[in-house]
Design an enzyme around this catalytic site. Sequence first.
Site: not given
Ligand code: THU
Length: 130
Positions: A38, A41, A49, A51, A81
């Site tokens: 992730n 910003n 994210c 993924e 998500c």
């Molecule tokens: N996040 C991800 O990278 N993937 C997920 O499946 C869930 C959430 C990140 C987004 C944000 O940077 C942090 O987790 C908190 O939500």
Amino acid sequence: MLLDAAARAATFAYAPYSHFPVGAAVLTSSGQLFTGCNVENAAFGETICAERNAVTTMVAAGFREIDTVAVVGGDEPCWPCGACRQVLAEFGCRRVVVTGPDGPLEVDFTDLLPHSFGGPRDLSLHLGDT
Ligand code: THU
């Protein structure tokens, strides 16, 4: 092994706001591996994210078919998500693996996003092939 790659990717996360590093590893149907973390910003909505980071890297390298995505983040199972599920559906993701309390948890992608609106084929019914 996919979860190990995801855990490694999480070490590169840029998460100064949430302090919640996440890593993802995408295995293509032809066996290539792409990872992402992730990237947050100060304008929170611009956060990417792990993924979607991995998927866009895969596409930029010329691949479009996802077999499995593995996700690692935090102490609980880190399921993708909603936005990431939609993006994973676009590229035919078949399976999702996350870390569970007693080892890996593995589910069919359709259990996470049933009846998805997905992929160029759905749209081409309306728009014609472009
Ligand atoms: N996040 C991800 O990278 N993937 C997920 O499946 C869930 C959430 C990140 C987004 C944000 O940077 C942090 O987790 C908190 O939500």
